[in-house]
Every structure is written in C-alpha cells, then in structure tokens.
Design a protein around this motif. Sequence first.
Motif, mmCIF file in Angstrom:
data_model
loop_
_atom_site.group_PDB
_atom_site.id
_atom_site.type_symbol
_atom_site.label_atom_id
_atom_site.label_comp_id
_atom_site.label_asym_id
_atom_site.label_seq_id
_atom_site.Cartn_x
_atom_site.Cartn_y
_atom_site.Cartn_z
ATOM 1 N N ILE A 39 61.573 57.695 15.710
ATOM 2 C CA ILE A 39 61.740 57.542 14.271
ATOM 3 C C ILE A 39 60.913 58.649 13.618
ATOM 4 O O ILE A 39 59.785 58.918 14.033
ATOM 5 C CB ILE A 39 61.271 56.150 13.820
ATOM 6 N N VAL A 40 61.495 59.305 12.621
ATOM 7 C CA VAL A 40 60.806 60.387 11.924
ATOM 8 C C VAL A 40 60.261 59.833 10.614
ATOM 9 O O VAL A 40 60.998 59.200 9.847
ATOM 10 C CB VAL A 40 61.754 61.575 11.647
ATOM 11 N N ILE A 41 58.971 60.068 10.370
ATOM 12 C CA ILE A 41 58.330 59.562 9.153
ATOM 13 C C ILE A 41 57.613 60.700 8.434
ATOM 14 O O ILE A 41 57.350 61.754 9.016
ATOM 15 C CB ILE A 41 57.325 58.426 9.455
ATOM 16 N N GLY A 50 65.857 57.310 10.941
ATOM 17 C CA GLY A 50 65.688 56.237 11.917
ATOM 18 C C GLY A 50 65.589 54.850 11.322
ATOM 19 O O GLY A 50 65.030 53.945 11.950
ATOM 20 N N VAL A 51 66.154 54.652 10.145
ATOM 21 C CA VAL A 51 66.078 53.328 9.509
ATOM 22 C C VAL A 51 66.788 52.282 10.366
ATOM 23 O O VAL A 51 66.267 51.180 10.564
ATOM 24 C CB VAL A 51 66.645 53.364 8.075
ATOM 25 N N VAL A 65 56.008 51.478 17.731
ATOM 26 C CA VAL A 65 57.141 52.349 18.033
ATOM 27 C C VAL A 65 56.670 53.800 17.983
ATOM 28 O O VAL A 65 55.753 54.155 17.243
ATOM 29 C CB VAL A 65 58.305 52.105 17.036
ATOM 30 N N GLU A 66 57.304 54.625 18.802
ATOM 31 C CA GLU A 66 57.016 56.061 18.802
ATOM 32 C C GLU A 66 57.644 56.706 17.572
ATOM 33 O O GLU A 66 58.806 56.450 17.246
ATOM 34 C CB GLU A 66 57.595 56.727 20.055
ATOM 35 N N VAL A 67 56.856 57.536 16.892
ATOM 36 C CA VAL A 67 57.334 58.237 15.704
ATOM 37 C C VAL A 67 56.963 59.710 15.800
ATOM 38 O O VAL A 67 56.087 60.103 16.567
ATOM 39 C CB VAL A 67 56.755 57.654 14.394
ATOM 40 N N GLU A 68 57.646 60.490 14.998
ATOM 41 C CA GLU A 68 57.297 61.890 14.796
ATOM 42 C C GLU A 68 56.995 62.043 13.312
ATOM 43 O O GLU A 68 57.783 61.605 12.465
ATOM 44 C CB GLU A 68 58.465 62.785 15.191
#
Length: 102
Positions: A39-41, A50-51, A65-68
């Motif tokens: 998920i990109v934030i 990534g909603v 969760v893994e995010v970028e």
Amino acid sequence: MEVQISALKINRFHEKIYLVNDIADLADSIQKDGLCDKIVIDEQNYIVSGVRRYYAVKKLGWEKVEVEVMNFDEKDENQIIIAFNKQRVKTNREKLNEARYL
C-alpha cells in the motif's frame, strides 16, 4: 516499512472518485497468495494507492501491513491518485468523476 492498519487513513478525494467493491475476492487472493503490492501512503498516512487492499487486509483481521511512503507536493496529490488508478477497471461513474477532475 510496516505500519498499524489502524493508523492508515482514506484520502477524501479517493472516496469522491472511486467505489470500493469486490473486496471478498481480493481478500481471498491475499489470504492465499499474500499481499503482492505494498500500500502506498503519504507522510500523513493517507493512502495514495491501495484502498481496496487496505479494506481487504482489514477484513482479514491483519493488524499491520507493509507500506511504501511516497513524498510529493500536496498540490499534485489528486493527479497522483488518478495516475495510480489508470490500470483499474472502472465503472462509468468513476470515469465521469475522473473526467470532472481532469
């Protein structure tokens, strides 16, 4: 980077433009194969891309969760959200919403 799912927020622009649907199939896929794309934030924990993945992992009961994290100028945020959704199969309403913005 891993973050608490409870810390993530939905961008208001995304909510105005796109519907959230077909989460059950996505959740099944993630449960079976894992989360293929992070998920990109932004820096304030608003989801840029990534909603649907967010709702799917939330449904699965994940706590983290893994995010970028993506850094960008705030004035470009809406355009970036649309760009991330180019590949998405959209409803006519979603296409119209994008056109209104563009």
